[in-house]
Structures are given as C-alpha cells and as structure tokens.
Design a protein around this motif. Sequence first.
Motif, short mmCIF file in Angstrom:
data_model
loop_
_atom_site.label_atom_id
_atom_site.label_comp_id
_atom_site.label_asym_id
_atom_site.label_seq_id
_atom_site.Cartn_x
_atom_site.Cartn_y
_atom_site.Cartn_z
N ASP A 29 -8.57 7.46 7.81
CA ASP A 29 -9.29 6.95 8.99
C ASP A 29 -8.15 6.70 10.35
OD1 ASP A 29 -11.65 7.03 7.71
OD2 ASP A 29 -11.46 4.76 7.00
N ALA A 30 -7.27 6.22 10.02
CA ALA A 30 -6.13 5.73 10.97
C ALA A 30 -5.73 7.14 11.68
CB ALA A 30 -4.93 5.18 10.37
N VAL A 31 -5.48 8.19 11.21
CA VAL A 31 -5.24 9.31 11.61
C VAL A 31 -6.44 9.75 12.55
CG1 VAL A 31 -4.86 11.88 11.34
CG2 VAL A 31 -3.66 10.16 10.13
N LEU A 63 -2.15 -0.35 10.39
CA LEU A 63 -1.52 -1.84 10.24
C LEU A 63 -2.64 -2.77 10.65
CD1 LEU A 63 2.26 -1.40 10.74
CD2 LEU A 63 1.29 -1.66 8.68
N ASP A 64 -3.08 -2.37 11.73
CA ASP A 64 -4.06 -3.29 12.40
C ASP A 64 -5.14 -3.44 11.50
OD1 ASP A 64 -2.45 -3.32 14.69
OD2 ASP A 64 -3.65 -1.79 15.91
N ARG A 65 -5.60 -2.32 10.93
CA ARG A 65 -6.90 -2.46 9.93
C ARG A 65 -6.39 -3.19 8.73
NH1 ARG A 65 -10.68 2.83 9.85
NH2 ARG A 65 -10.81 3.18 12.17
N ALA A 71 -8.55 -8.42 1.91
CA ALA A 71 -7.68 -8.04 0.75
C ALA A 71 -6.31 -7.80 1.35
CB ALA A 71 -8.37 -6.91 -0.08
N ARG A 72 -5.59 -8.43 2.19
CA ARG A 72 -4.35 -8.22 2.63
C ARG A 72 -3.23 -8.61 1.60
NH1 ARG A 72 -4.52 -13.08 6.59
NH2 ARG A 72 -5.57 -11.37 7.77
N THR A 73 -3.41 -9.10 0.76
CA THR A 73 -2.33 -9.35 -0.40
C THR A 73 -1.78 -8.09 -0.99
OG1 THR A 73 -3.99 -9.79 -2.09
CG2 THR A 73 -3.27 -11.63 -1.07
N ARG A 74 -2.77 -7.18 -1.18
CA ARG A 74 -2.32 -6.02 -1.51
C ARG A 74 -1.62 -5.03 -0.73
NH1 ARG A 74 -4.71 -0.73 -2.10
NH2 ARG A 74 -6.49 -1.36 -0.61
N ARG A 75 -1.33 -5.62 0.64
CA ARG A 75 -0.43 -4.63 1.63
C ARG A 75 0.34 -5.39 2.30
NH1 ARG A 75 -6.02 -2.03 4.00
NH2 ARG A 75 -6.46 -0.52 2.28
N GLU A 76 0.60 -6.54 1.94
CA GLU A 76 1.64 -7.47 2.41
C GLU A 76 2.93 -6.80 2.40
OE1 GLU A 76 1.63 -11.29 0.67
OE2 GLU A 76 -0.15 -12.08 1.65
N ARG A 81 7.19 -4.34 6.57
CA ARG A 81 8.34 -3.25 6.73
C ARG A 81 7.78 -2.13 7.48
NH1 ARG A 81 7.05 0.53 2.81
NH2 ARG A 81 5.95 0.04 1.00
N GLU A 82 7.24 -2.56 8.68
CA GLU A 82 6.72 -1.62 9.69
C GLU A 82 7.99 -0.91 10.11
OE1 GLU A 82 4.41 -1.11 14.12
OE2 GLU A 82 4.36 -2.95 13.03
N PRO A 83 7.98 0.61 9.91
CA PRO A 83 9.08 1.17 10.59
C PRO A 83 9.07 1.22 12.04
CG PRO A 83 7.38 2.65 9.35
CD PRO A 83 6.80 1.37 9.48
#
Length: 379
Positions: A29-31, A63-65, A71-76, A81-83
């Motif tokens: 989706d992001a792409v 990252l915005d999504r 359910a952001r805990t799964r992606r914290e 560590r955004e490159p």
Amino acid sequence: MDESLLRGLTPGVLAVLVRRGADFAAAEDAVQDALVEAVRVWPAGPPRDPKGWLVTVAWRKFLDRARADTARTRREDLLDREPAPGPVPAVDDTLQLYFLCAHPSLTPSSAVALTLRAVGGLTTRQIARAYLVPEATMAQRISRAKRTLAGVRLDQLGDVATVLRVLYLVFNEGYSGDVDLAAEAVRLTRSLADQAAHPEVAGLLALMLLHHARRATRTAPDGSLVPLAEQDRGRWDTGMIAEGVAILQAALARDRLGEFQAQAAIAALHADAPTAGETDWVQIVEWYDELVNLTGSPVVRLNRAVAVGEADGPRAGLAALAELDDSLPRHTAVAAYLHERDGDLATAARLYAEAARKAPSIAERDHLTRRAARLNTRP
C-alpha cells in the motif's frame, strides 16, 4: 512520466520495505502511495536517484499509517528507528519478492494477480482490464492475497517451479484490454533470469520468446485462428527466435534438463523449419518423450500423439491417442485431425463438430466448426 521506469523500480522498492520489517500488505500500500506521489511530482523535476526517492517516500507513507494504526504496539520498534534518508543499499531483494508472490498458500489466480501488482507494477485497474473482470473484484482478490501473506517474511526462497508456473500463467493470458500480458510476462521472466542463474528460468524465457515470435501470424484479420502449419513464416520475428534459441542452447549446455527447456526445444524445432513440411517431427517426438518422462502429463501425451501422427503416420498417432483418456481437453479435436490425415473424412467431420461443442473459446469453436463444414461439403 516514464511509466516503464516506475514499473521497473516497484519490486525493488517493495522489497526494501519488507526487508526493513514492514508486513507485505502495508508495504505494498505504501509503495502504491509513493508511485502516485511520483506521478504528481516527477514531471516538474525528476530526482537524481529515483529508487532512493521512492523508498524514502514509501517508508514515510508506511510510518504515517503505522502511527495511525491502533495496533501500534506491534510496530513501535519500527517507529523508533526510522532510517535517515540517503542512498539505498545495493541489495536487490526482487528475487525473493517473486517467490513471496508465488507463495504456496495462494491460489494460482491470486498469485498471478499479486505478481502483476507487486512485481510487475501494474495498477489494480490495469490487471482487472487485462482479465476482463470488474476492478472491485480484482481489488478483493489482491486484498485476500495480501492478507494471506500477512506475517510471511522475505527471508526464505521458495520453489522456483511455482514462480515459473505463475509467470507462464501470465504469459498464456495473452492480450486483452490495455495491458499486453504476454509481453509483460516476457519482461518479468527476463528480469528474473537476470537475477537467477537457473536453467529452467532460461528455458521459460526461451519458450516465451519462441512463442511470442509467432504471435502476429496466429490469427487472421477477421480474428479467426490460423493453425501453425498455415501461418506465414515470413512474418515471424526472426530476431526474437534467434534470441530464444541462443538462450535455450546455453541452458541445455548446463545439462539440467527441465520441462520448460524441453518445451522450448520443441518450439525451436518448429521455428527452425522453413516450411511446415520440413518440420523435424522425429526429433520433436523425441523431445516429447523427454517431456513425458519429466512430467507424466496427459496433456503432453496428447500433444505427443499429434507429433507421432506426423512422424510415423496418422494411424500411429491414433494408436498413441487410443492409450489416453478420451475426456482430456482437445482429445476429440486431435482425433478429428488424425482421422482427416488418414482419409476418413466422415469420421473426422463428425469429430470436429463434436470438438467444436466442447471448445473452451469462441475462436477455437469457430475454427473447428469451419473444419467440419469444409469436410462435409466435399464431394
């Protein structure tokens, strides 16, 4: 805007996001969002590093999504560590992406749709038009495929045979709507061959090129089918044939024969014959024997019966046909052709008419009906 450039970059950008830890559905989706942004921004000033630009924008979209996801805990850990923007490492995960899209948990139709979307860079609308289905239907098919792949990581290679079958399915869809799927399949297989030094990948590419070289002669101006023996060989693409033969010879030299190499060898023998009457049917039968040993496929045995009929006479072909289940697709059409070759025109006409009733397409039905009518009007 160079659409071919965007389509060529899509799989590599998607693979980078998945390697960084994004799940496949969110990454895809992001792409797509990044591609839309590129179409909007690039005409005013294209970036020096198109892939790096797409990766940066797609990662930020992801990252915005993710930040908006309940359910952001799964992606914290990803958010922390955004490159930093910068050159994309020279690591190409596109090969793994082919295998992911041909995952065994997907149905063939879903694998084809996802491959065209994720690896081919086609839009859902383009894929839907190519398959003559509503866009909503294709969107649901792709969404289901992405949900099926949720949690599947891009860290293990799958079965190359599955990937090749998916690409061959794409090729056999041919052309409809505004997307030439046969040409798209050739492009994708060529890309795969550049990354995977596998003789069967080369075999499939050779097979596609040899078939595609005859494409312009397969139908008459009115859309009716033109059998191979009646095609204008002067209109075959000799450059494409030469490329296909060279790729095949290099693959065969590695002495790891597979079914696509054997099929390509048969196609090469047809392409090599100046006229239909000069076709080396004896050698084609030998290649069909190899193909039967490799696959055991009843459809291969059916095609072999036709070749035997050409090499050793129609009665030998009918004897080979008698060993097969008469419920096989196109069995009746093959029987009709062999009986016609044997001079039994009444039986051939009856069988052509019967085969027409079973034909899988209108073009094939009309072709068989015309053959029956031609024999019925003979004195």
